[in-house]
Enzyme design. Sequence first.
Site, mmCIF file in Angstrom:
data_model
loop_
_atom_site.group_PDB
_atom_site.id
_atom_site.type_symbol
_atom_site.label_atom_id
_atom_site.label_comp_id
_atom_site.label_asym_id
_atom_site.label_seq_id
_atom_site.Cartn_x
_atom_site.Cartn_y
_atom_site.Cartn_z
ATOM 1 N N SER A 42 0.838 -1.194 0.000
ATOM 2 C CA SER A 42 0.000 0.000 0.000
ATOM 3 C C SER A 42 0.880 1.254 0.000
ATOM 4 C CB SER A 42 -0.965 -0.048 1.188
ATOM 5 O OG SER A 42 -2.056 0.823 1.007
ATOM 6 N N ASP A 182 -5.813 -3.596 -2.439
ATOM 7 C CA ASP A 182 -4.739 -3.281 -1.485
ATOM 8 C C ASP A 182 -4.091 -4.516 -0.853
ATOM 9 O OD1 ASP A 182 -3.276 -2.210 0.725
ATOM 10 O OD2 ASP A 182 -4.600 -0.485 0.755
#
Length: 273
Positions: A42, A182
């Site tokens: 991320s 993610d």
Amino acid sequence: MTRALVLGGGGVAGIAWEAGVLTGLRRAGLDLGVADLIVGTSAGSVVGTLVATGADLESAVAAQAESETEATVPAVDMEAVMATFGILFDPSLEPREARRRVGEMALAVPDTGARIETIGERLPIKEWPERRLLITAVDTATGEFVVWDREAGASLVSAVASSCAVPCVFPPVEIGGRRYMDGGVRSATNADLAAGSSAVVLLEPMAHLSPRTRFQAEIAELGDAVVAHIVPDEASIAVFGANVLDPALWRPAFDAGLAQAPAVAETVAKTWS
């Protein structure tokens, strides 16, 4: 001796804080950019890419601070976001099944294509580096954990965008006909990808908010590696506030990381050398 740099997730605050810490350490004579392996999840995928491609971190943060405004961040449905956490932390669900259910929710966010453009603007160099860089993501349809590298068939920009596709906030990213979200859905750090390294420096911006059970299991996977675990100090946490996606955090969070770096330099030096 092999050295790994692991960079965890944390939104705008996480990118800026990690960049600040790394910049401060470099000024102290500790260049973590020479790592044999860089793992990014991320926010950490952005910083890891900047480090691996030799970008100037402070300049990159300054550029984002100038270009991003509140208008560039989508309205967040906090009820939906909290629902994803409830699923992921439900002990009755097998982890991959929990991720698959979150993937179904993530697909509800429409994809306008703007997110790829935004991520691309954050990366001065858009080609995979020679240095070993691993970027994490999760397949929305199956919950499968995916690790991108230069051989995996994803462009660098798409790989980073997929790792930053926070469920119910940003749309999943299509790569090879599949859609990915993610990498933090599996873990805020995915530190176990550094297994086999002799020394690991791990920056975890969201340590104060993340359950420790998963993290402790990842650290156990590192075996005898010497690990320096760097987390935000109280001053940095205060700067982050409640919304780590707030574009107003670019400079303050960077400065917080920069200010914290001298306090962690000795720990990092012992690990790195």
